[in-house]
Enzyme design. Structure first.
Site, PDB file in Angstrom:
ATOM      1  N   GLU A  58       0.842  -1.198   0.000  1.00 20.33           N
ATOM      2  CA  GLU A  58       0.000   0.000   0.000  1.00 20.33           C
ATOM      3  C   GLU A  58       0.875   1.245   0.000  1.00 20.33           C
ATOM      4  O   GLU A  58       1.999   1.239   0.509  1.00 20.33           O
ATOM      5  CB  GLU A  58      -0.927  -0.049   1.241  1.00 20.33           C
ATOM      6  N   ASP A  62      -3.432   5.883   6.409  1.00 24.14           N
ATOM      7  CA  ASP A  62      -3.885   7.159   6.959  1.00 24.14           C
ATOM      8  C   ASP A  62      -4.777   6.850   8.170  1.00 24.14           C
ATOM      9  O   ASP A  62      -4.288   6.590   9.258  1.00 24.14           O
ATOM     10  CB  ASP A  62      -4.612   7.903   5.834  1.00 24.14           C
ATOM     11  N   ASP A  74      -1.991  10.836  -5.261  1.00 22.14           N
ATOM     12  CA  ASP A  74      -2.604  11.893  -6.065  1.00 22.14           C
ATOM     13  C   ASP A  74      -3.373  12.899  -5.234  1.00 22.14           C
ATOM     14  O   ASP A  74      -3.725  12.648  -4.068  1.00 22.14           O
ATOM     15  CB  ASP A  74      -3.601  11.277  -7.053  1.00 22.14           C
ATOM     16  N   ARG A 134       0.538  12.035  -9.563  1.00 20.60           N
ATOM     17  CA  ARG A 134       1.026  10.663  -9.350  1.00 20.60           C
ATOM     18  C   ARG A 134       2.406  10.467  -9.977  1.00 20.60           C
ATOM     19  O   ARG A 134       3.174   9.616  -9.540  1.00 20.60           O
ATOM     20  CB  ARG A 134       0.049   9.648  -9.977  1.00 20.60           C
TER      21      ARG A 134
END
Ligand code: IMP
Ligand code: MG
Length: 199
Positions: free
Chosen positions: A109, A113, A169, A175
């Site tokens: 990943e 968050d 992004d 990105r």
């Protein structure tokens, strides 16, 4: 034939970006993570599962730093709710194409968050009979955690800033940055407006 003389506006030196983690730092950290994973998974043919789209960039560099036989798969996931507050409900948009019974899974990943997405995904994969499920994350925004998520292999801990680049992004932009940066002015970033460098 008329040739365009429009000046190319550099995205990589966009003044709205402040570099947080350089290309070199990312590269070195990934080499170290790759060596560690290769040592710990030797003889186990792990299956790396990348979470689309953000983790693709990290996954493609990481797997080339893991010098043992392995496989890769992708999943796409969406959290219900707005981008700033999620309800904790997670939906699988693209599932695996293979069964994972008795496989050693490493979920890849970009960033953890709140942890809502990963806590759902890890539980879901464990319920499918995998031999083991571990997590490698490039970034850990630990101050925002709402669900406990064990990160087995971590790139960097970062403070609570919205970051972009290297797969991450903001409204699908940035990105392609080869580094991780903090957005100084998210409003201007979304509209793509020129930023004053004097502020
Ligand atoms: P979580 O479920 O709150 O842990 O959300 C994780 C997902 O939110 C990540 O896979 C990213 O797509 C997105 N995300 C969280 N923080 C950031 C950030 O600072 N920049 C870009 N995307 C982020
Ligand atoms: Mg995203």
């Amino acid at each position: 034939m008329a040739t365009s003389t429009a000046q190319i506006q550099s995205e990589f030196s966009n003044p709205n970006l402040e570099v947080l983690i350089s290309t070199e730092e990312i590269k070195n950290r990934i080499q170290a993570l790759g060596s560690q994973i290769a040592r710990e998974y030797a003889g186990r043919n792990p299956l790396l599962i990348g979470v689309l789209k953000g983790a693709c960039f990290f996954l493609s560099d990481l797997l080339r730093a893991i010098d043992i036989p392995l496989g890769i798969e992708f999943m796409a996931i969406s959290s219900y709710g707005s981008s700033t507050r999620t309800s904790g409900e997670v939906r699988i948009l693209k599932d695996l194409d293979v069964a994972i019974e008795n496989r050693h899974i490493i979920v890849v990943e970009d960033i953890v968050d709140t942890g809502l997405t990963l806590s759902y995904l890890l539980a879901n994969l464990k319920s499918r009979g995998a031999a083991s499920v571990k997590l490698v994350a490039l970034l850990d925004k630990f101050e925002r955690r709402e669900r406990e998520v064990e990160i087995d292999y971590l790139g960097f801990q970062i403070p609570d800033h919205f970051v972009v680049g290297y797969g991450l992004d903001f409204a699908e932009r940035y990105r392609n940055l080869p580094f991780i940066a903090v957005l100084k002015n998210p409003d201007a970033a979304q509209l793509g407006l020129p930023i004053s460098t004097t502020e």
